[in-house]
Design a protein around this motif. Structure first.
Motif, PDB file in Angstrom:
ATOM      1  N   ALA A 147     -15.976   1.430   0.926  1.00  0.00           N
ATOM      2  CA  ALA A 147     -15.963   1.019   2.362  1.00  0.00           C
ATOM      3  C   ALA A 147     -15.512  -0.483   2.455  1.00  0.00           C
ATOM      4  O   ALA A 147     -15.004  -0.638   3.566  1.00  0.00           O
ATOM      5  N   GLN A 148     -15.480  -1.091   1.551  1.00  0.00           N
ATOM      6  CA  GLN A 148     -14.859  -2.572   1.216  1.00  0.00           C
ATOM      7  C   GLN A 148     -13.222  -2.331   1.529  1.00  0.00           C
ATOM      8  O   GLN A 148     -12.744  -2.894   2.281  1.00  0.00           O
ATOM      9  N   VAL A 149     -12.744  -1.434   0.692  1.00  0.00           N
ATOM     10  CA  VAL A 149     -11.414  -1.176   0.798  1.00  0.00           C
ATOM     11  C   VAL A 149     -10.964  -0.804   2.287  1.00  0.00           C
ATOM     12  O   VAL A 149     -10.035  -1.167   2.802  1.00  0.00           O
ATOM     13  N   ALA A 150     -11.836  -0.002   2.777  1.00  0.00           N
ATOM     14  CA  ALA A 150     -11.364   0.574   4.205  1.00  0.00           C
ATOM     15  C   ALA A 150     -11.500  -0.582   5.373  1.00  0.00           C
ATOM     16  O   ALA A 150     -10.946  -0.359   6.458  1.00  0.00           O
ATOM     17  N   LYS A 151     -12.157  -2.046   5.052  1.00  0.00           N
ATOM     18  CA  LYS A 151     -12.170  -2.887   6.014  1.00  0.00           C
ATOM     19  C   LYS A 151     -10.976  -3.699   5.830  1.00  0.00           C
ATOM     20  O   LYS A 151     -10.686  -4.513   6.763  1.00  0.00           O
ATOM     21  N   VAL A 152     -10.062  -3.465   5.034  1.00  0.00           N
ATOM     22  CA  VAL A 152      -8.864  -4.430   4.926  1.00  0.00           C
ATOM     23  C   VAL A 152      -7.804  -3.666   6.025  1.00  0.00           C
ATOM     24  O   VAL A 152      -7.187  -2.571   5.740  1.00  0.00           O
ATOM     25  N   ARG A 153      -7.738  -4.435   7.074  1.00  0.00           N
ATOM     26  CA  ARG A 153      -6.999  -3.576   8.143  1.00  0.00           C
ATOM     27  C   ARG A 153      -5.977  -4.841   8.611  1.00  0.00           C
ATOM     28  O   ARG A 153      -6.608  -6.091   8.769  1.00  0.00           O
ATOM     29  N   VAL A 154      -4.720  -4.438   9.034  1.00  0.00           N
ATOM     30  CA  VAL A 154      -3.842  -5.393   9.558  1.00  0.00           C
ATOM     31  C   VAL A 154      -3.441  -4.893  10.882  1.00  0.00           C
ATOM     32  O   VAL A 154      -3.148  -3.759  10.999  1.00  0.00           O
ATOM     33  N   ASP A 155      -2.903  -5.820  11.589  1.00  0.00           N
ATOM     34  CA  ASP A 155      -2.247  -5.550  13.014  1.00  0.00           C
ATOM     35  C   ASP A 155      -0.652  -5.038  12.873  1.00  0.00           C
ATOM     36  O   ASP A 155      -0.349  -4.151  13.764  1.00  0.00           O
ATOM     37  N   SER A 156      -0.172  -5.371  11.775  1.00  0.00           N
ATOM     38  CA  SER A 156       1.156  -5.023  11.746  1.00  0.00           C
ATOM     39  C   SER A 156       1.551  -5.300  10.213  1.00  0.00           C
ATOM     40  O   SER A 156       1.051  -5.924   9.434  1.00  0.00           O
ATOM     41  N   ASP A 157       2.679  -4.677   9.906  1.00  0.00           N
ATOM     42  CA  ASP A 157       3.511  -4.876   8.688  1.00  0.00           C
ATOM     43  C   ASP A 157       3.907  -6.479   8.467  1.00  0.00           C
ATOM     44  O   ASP A 157       4.017  -7.111   7.424  1.00  0.00           O
ATOM     45  N   GLU A 158       4.096  -7.158   9.550  1.00  0.00           N
ATOM     46  CA  GLU A 158       4.713  -8.568   9.500  1.00  0.00           C
ATOM     47  C   GLU A 158       3.575  -9.217   8.984  1.00  0.00           C
ATOM     48  O   GLU A 158       3.774 -10.425   8.125  1.00  0.00           O
TER      49      GLU A 158
END
Length: 169
Positions: A91-102
């Protein structure tokens, strides 16, 4: 080639793999998980960067780039600022989200530059300095840096593998 040049070369190779694994991916692909228990490319690269940042900053006696350049604020993850991903749940892994590759590559490249600045200034004798005496035997700077390189290469390779699977779908 001296030991500082060898270390700089190794960290440079990690940077190449990270960029090849991340550049140009959609947000969807950055967060894709091959199965519910798998790590996403975003998590893999964030984690390897956090470990490198944490370990090199400690060895260099400086603040982590994550904090000094406010990457923690830019990522806005729902974890304590000192989280590195080690031991995280699905569940914690799933919370690592970014808006872009940048943003992912921006943080990685900032840590990479700090790492190179540190390792390029090392004399071979500095690699014998003990940086962690909580282990038996105690961990020298040289062993710590090789450990970071090995861990980073494994995770960067995993990210490259995930990208390959996604591209073949």
């Amino acid at each position: 080639m001296n030991s500082a040049e060898v270390l700089a070369d190794a960290f440079g190779r990690i940077q190449e793999v990270v960029h090849e694994a991340v550049e140009g991916l959609s947000v969807e692909d950055l967060h894709a998980r091959l199965d519910p228990g798998a790590n996403s490319i975003a998590w893999l690269v964030w984690h390897l960067t956090r470990i490198q940042d944490d370990h090199v900053a400690d060895a260099a006696g400086r603040e982590q780039v994550w904090l000094s350049q406010d990457w923690a604020g830019r990522f806005g993850l729902p974890f304590p600022e000192d989280a590195t991903g080690y031991g995280q749940s699905r569940a914690q892994v799933a919370k690592v989200r970014v808006d872009s590759d940048e943003v992912l590559l921006g943080y990685y490249d900032a840590v990479h530059e700090e790492t190179l600045s540190f390792v390029r200034g090392l004399k071979s004798t500095a690699l014998n300095r003990i940086v962690d005496d909580s282990w038996d035997p105690p961990v020298s700077l040289g062993v710590r840096l090789v450990s970071v390189i090995a861990d980073d290469l494994q995770h960067a390779g995993q990210a490259a593998f995930v990208r390959g699977v996604l591209e073949r779908r």
